[in-house]
Enzyme design. Structure first.
Site, PDB file in Angstrom:
ATOM      1  CD  GLU A 195      84.041  41.053 -21.603  1.00 44.60           C
ATOM      2  OE1 GLU A 195      84.865  41.468 -20.884  1.00 44.60           O
ATOM      3  OE2 GLU A 195      83.366  40.148 -21.504  1.00 44.60           O
ATOM      4  CG  ASP A 196      80.552  43.485 -24.381  1.00 43.13           C
ATOM      5  OD1 ASP A 196      80.605  42.578 -24.466  1.00 43.13           O
ATOM      6  OD2 ASP A 196      79.890  43.730 -23.683  1.00 43.13           O
TER       7      ASP A 196
END
Ligand code: MN
Length: 640
Positions: free
Chosen positions: A75-76
């Site tokens: 995700e990051d």
């Protein structure tokens, strides 16, 4: 928090945890998040490490712990799903992917956003229940570190926790996460109330501990002669749950918190029941406060015995008795269950997750997010019930609420005129209680009005206050459109028939004009002590033979008299039940009910029942006449 803390914790419950895997996952995540810091100023890796630690609290397996460490990588950071598969294999990669997919679009309305979030969580977790557990741990850690966020974000995260994630935790039986999340969120959303309740708890803490010590000593003394070993502890009450109870029951803090709560944990089920017996022999149990959730577990797998007894200082004590395994399931729910039984084709486990599959099915059918959310609510909140109007509007009621509560919740006029209801298409009387998911259609009548008896039936304060308001209003202000007082008095005196100059005559109501209570009547005596009753305005009266003696007759009120009511109607499906239910709705005690077909088109239904007087009987007749298909309503022995 250090990686070593996590490993130590994992080793304490897993026999052969894959420590290399944990170390690799940590190193990978640390490198991937390198240079990122959280709003707290810590290195980003603190977050996945803490999430993993929360899952270790739930005693989850090494795969889940590794996935938790990696949960924000795709995700990051610049790493992809493929990188996770290549380094850690499909199982872990699927868990990480599941977490990533839960991300919800931001530009939705609040309701839609909730529905969409829950839908995605469930959708992802149907494949592997551990995804939902990682998500809950992720959210819990965000709540724990919420103070660093700006106000607006704090409010949003807290609302999500309270409205979406705590209910999911509850549904999965993970009480430990549910309680903590709720209290943390409540502190954000209502800081003043939170502080006040917390202060009050702290003030009474010492006294409470003393009381618990006292109780422990008494039970321990009693157990000396037995072989039962157990652990007795005071049970912490959670701030948000105290607040909810105060709200729900309209009670003060003292009334709610006055109960001392105790938990007894023992080694097996037999000892649970033996301990219950011992507790009940020392202190008097309060009837109706005993629940056996061992024999009938709650839908979220919770098992325990609950009782309330009057304790040593004459105050009630709530006691829960359970085994260690039950306690683990009470605190960790599905997580504990997963640990005991593992995933795969365990039938019982599948059964526990059936609701999740059902929700998954449901979300495929739901036209929009709101509809889905509405249905979800039914499943998620056990203390409330959600009922529906015929148009599908949700009416939220407490568990024990009934037809009148529903009617008043919709509109006070609907409540005031309510005579019965159709629940899921079937007629029910006024005092019927409702279940989750019931579709309720309120049946009204113009001449209906609230009575004091209703106050005994209703459960919600809203209904009760409206009824009281109505009663006080009508008592103070004489309503002009009502009949004159004299007339009312006459009517009350008049039931059933009193005949001058004859003792105990047999009364026959004439078929030609069918007098009903309240009608102006005239009587003609016949031989054998019989009296025919006609209406004053009956055309037959003029033609009656002069040899029949006209007698003076009047209606006499007589409470508790058994009357026979006959209903002549067009025959149709459900008619008899509808009539019967109309009578039941008026708290009529029915002694006898019968239906006799007249040809193949009509039916004569007859009922013998007790009435509470003339007014009651008149009301009943009016209501029966309104039923679709009813042609005539008459009473008693009809003369030919
Ligand atoms: Mn996260």
């Amino acid at each position: 928090m250090q990686l070593s803390d996590l490993i130590k914790k994992l080793k304490a419950y897993e026999k052969k945890p894959d420590i290399t895997l944990i170390k690799r996952a940590y190193a990978f995540a640390e490198k991937a998040h390198e240079g990122q810091t959280r709003a707290t100023g810590e290195f980003y890796i603190e977050h996945p490490l803490n999430v993993a630690y929360i899952l270790a609290d739930l005693k989850l397996d090494d795969i889940t712990i590794a996935a938790a460490l990696l949960h924000d990588v795709v995700e990051d950071t610049e790493y992809t799903q493929k990188d996770i598969i290549n380094n850690f294999g499909k199982e872990i990669a699927n868990l990480v992917e599941g977490m990533t997919k839960i991300k919800t679009l931001k530009n939705l309305s609040r309701e839609d956003y909730h529905a969409e979030t829950i839908r995605k969580v469930i959708l992802a977790s149907v494949k592997d229940i551990r995804i939902i557990l990682i998500k809950l741990a992720d959210r819990l850690h965000n709540m724990r570190t919420i103070s660093v966020f700006r106000e607006e974000k704090r409010q949003r995260i807290a609302k999500d926790a309270l409205e979406v994630y705590a209910p999911i935790a509850h549904k999965l039986g993970i009480a430990s996460i549910k309680w903590e999340m709720e209290d943390l969120a409540f502190e954000q959303l209502q800081p003043e109330v939170y502080k006040e309740i917390r202060k009050k708890i702290q003030q009474s803490q010492k006294e409470r501990e003393k009381e618990i010590e006292k109780i422990k000593k008494i039970i321990d003394e009693e157990l000396k002669t037995t072989k039962i070993s157990c652990d007795i502890t005071g049970r912490p009450k959670h701030i948000y749950s105290i607040y909810r109870k105060m709200q729900k029951r309209s009670k003060s803090f003292e009334e709610i918190y006055d109960l001392t709560a105790l938990r007894i944990i023992t080694d097996n089920v037999r000892h649970c029941y033996e301990l219950l017996g011992i507790v009940h022999s020392i202190w008097t149990p309060i009837p109706k406060e005993f629940d056996d959730y061992i024999a009938t577990p709650k839908s979220n797998m919770y098992q325990s015995l609950h009782t309330v007894v009057i304790g040593p200082i004459n105050k009630p004590i709530e006691i829960q008795i359970r085994t260690e395994e039950m306690h683990a399931i009470a605190e960790q729910g599905i997580a504990a269950h997963w640990k005991y039984k593992g995933h795969g084709s365990d039938n019982e486990f599948d059964q526990k997750l059936k609701w999740m599959m059902e929700i998954n099915e449901l979300q495929k059918d739901s036209e929009d997010a709101k509809e889905f959310l509405k249905m979800l609510h039914i499943d998620f909140f056990e203390d409330e019930i959600f009922t529906f109007t015929p148009k599908g509007k949700v009416i939220e009621l407490p568990k024990s609420a009934g037809v009148l509560d529903f009617a008043y919740a919709v509109h006070s006029d609907l409540g005031n005129k309510c005579i019965a209801a159709k629940v899921n298409g079937l007629f029910v009387p006024l005092r019927a209680t409702l279940k989750n998911g019931d579709r309720v259609e309120i049946i009204t009548a113009k001449n209906q009005h609230p009575s004091r008896d209703w106050l005994k039936i209703v459960k919600t304060s809203k209904a009760a206050s409206k009824i009281k308001k109505y009663i006080t209003l009508t008592q103070k202000v004489p309503i002009k459109s009502f009949k004159k007082e004299e007339e009312i008095k006459k009517e009350l005196e008049a039931w059933i028939i009193d005949v001058d100059s004859m003792s105990k005559p047999e009364i026959l109501f004439s078929r030609c004009c069918r007098p009903i209570p309240g009608d102006k009547i005239v009587g003609f005596s016949r031989n054998m002590g019989k009296v025919n009753i006609h209406r004053n305005d009956c055309t037959a009266v003029k033609k009656i033979d002069s040899d029949r003696k006209k007698v003076s007759v009047r209606w006499v009120d007589s409470i508790g008299r058994i009357v026979e009511i006959k209903v002549d109607a067009e025959n149709r499906t459900g008619l008899f039940a509808e009539i019967l239910n109309t009578l039941i709705a008026q708290s009529t005690s029915i002694k006898h009910a019968n239906a006799k077909p007249i040809g193949n088109q009509f039916v004569e239904c007859s009922f013998q029942m007790e009435t509470s007087g003339l007014k009651h009987l008149q009301d009943l007749i009016q209501r029966l006449k309104k039923i679709n298909g009813v042609r005539h309503v008459f009473i008693g022995n009809v003369s030919s």
